[in-house]
Design an enzyme around this catalytic site. Sequence first.
Site, PDB file in Angstrom:
ATOM      1  N   GLY A   1      21.257  50.386 -19.425  1.00 39.59           N
ATOM      2  CA  GLY A   1      21.082  49.346 -18.415  1.00 39.59           C
ATOM      3  C   GLY A   1      19.707  48.712 -18.458  1.00 39.59           C
ATOM      4  O   GLY A   1      19.550  47.503 -18.236  1.00 39.59           O
TER       5      GLY A   1
ATOM      6  N   LYS B   1      23.524  39.644 -13.928  1.00 39.50           N
ATOM      7  CA  LYS B   1      22.143  39.786 -13.451  1.00 39.50           C
ATOM      8  C   LYS B   1      21.237  40.371 -14.531  1.00 39.50           C
ATOM      9  O   LYS B   1      21.633  41.259 -15.279  1.00 39.50           O
ATOM     10  CB  LYS B   1      22.114  40.696 -12.226  1.00 39.50           C
ATOM     11  CG  LYS B   1      22.689  40.027 -11.006  1.00 39.50           C
ATOM     12  CD  LYS B   1      22.132  40.613  -9.746  1.00 39.50           C
ATOM     13  CE  LYS B   1      22.934  41.773  -9.248  1.00 39.50           C
ATOM     14  NZ  LYS B   1      22.498  42.232  -7.936  1.00 39.50           N
TER      15      LYS B   1
END
Length: 400
Positions: free
Chosen positions: A135, A172
């Site tokens: 991530g 995002k």
Amino acid sequence: MSEITTIRPHNPASAFDIPRPPGLTWYVQSQQPVGYEVSLTRGLLNPVNPVLARAVGADGRIGVRALIVVDQAVEELYGPGLHSYFDAWKVDAVWKVMPGDEETKNLEQVVEVTRAMTEMGILRRTERVVVVGGGVLMDVVGMAASLYRRGAPYVRVPTTLVGQVDAGVGVKTGVNHGTHKNRLGTYFAPESTLIDPEFLRTVDDRHIANGLAEIIKMALIKDAALFRILEENVELITSQTLADCGSAAGEIVSRAIAGMLDELEPNLWEGVLERSVDYGHTFSPSLELLADPPLLHGEAVAVDMAVCLALAVGRGHLAEAEAHRALNLIAGCGLPLTHPVFTPRLLEVGLADAVKHRDGQQRLPLTDGIGSCVFVNDVTPSELARALAFVQAHADGPAR
Ligand SMILES: NC(=O)c1ccc[n+]([C@@H]2O[C@H](COP(=O)([O-])OP(=O)(O)OC[C@H]3O[C@@H](n4cnc5c(N)ncnc54)[C@H](O)[C@@H]3O)[C@@H](O)[C@H]2O)c1
Ligand SMILES: [Zn+2]
């Protein structure tokens, strides 16, 4: 030159009846469609699998270039496989190996990626950046791609569970800044996200549990069937079973991704601040900031979800027995339910901060029965204290 005199009202929804200033006002309105594919595929690095090659525009005959930004740990484990895959498809891969840890998730790393793009002289539209990692790297490279010449195409290959069910599938991007998590960032869709569960084989237990927290979140707010599958298989969920992608593991990962996309798609830019995917993300940022030794994101989310389950019980949105089931599932996945710094005072501070983030209201998502969500705006400090006590009693009590 003809003069354009059509003036559209600048702010028709304004609550204030302020007279328009003298002069001309132009109101520009435009829309940009956003589309990207999220594919769950096996054997992504098998040279007979064309999915990754296609994503960078390669057909195996004419050479193409791509910038491959790869997480250091992933490079060590999968570097040879990546290299042979790109060689097989005649991809002239320019390599950039970067650390993929939370401490390195900063603006300097973003600039570092843009520097690699400049040094390579990447073509603006036809040559892609491919990010392969967890991530952290998804967020860093996505942000670099969004800034470089105001937007360059990129492809995501997430290699952790958090990456595969969460960070890799939305739009995002962002980095930590000052003492704040994800304070700087953009919304910028990749061209595609390619998910191969095989990468999970080498992810350690703690990071698997970290990703399970986000999956449990999806189950609690919108997917009662996913909750049951998790509950029935909790002891079988490991990096190996996830990588093997058997029926239960495959269903868990694909339902989590589908649920996430279903929630994100109508609200990609977060125009609506009542987001059920914010479940477990109200108090957790404050906890993540203070916990020492640091907690992983999913661990803080787990502690937050535990309190939210208790809040829902207190408000009659969730039966007590259901809350105990959910708390058992969280703990059964190896996630914490409580943390020493998670006090009633910290919950109040966290909620106050979330109110700023959510533009002046709590907009606190709670479970409305397992598998559905309700938003509340009037949670009081005493409710927070009672909720903490409920979770503590569960954690200290006999197995239920
Ligand atoms: N943009 C979003 O919508 C969004 C959503 C959720 C989380 N996030 C962000 O994601 C980050 C957390 O992601 P994460 O948990 O993947 O952390 P991470 O990227 O730090 O990866 C965790 C660790 O696993 C290693 N790793 C990566 N792939 C591996 C593999 N296949 N095998 C072995 N080791 C591997 C990494 O090097 C790292 O040390 C946070 O910064 C969070 O803010 C973003
Ligand atoms: Zn999260």
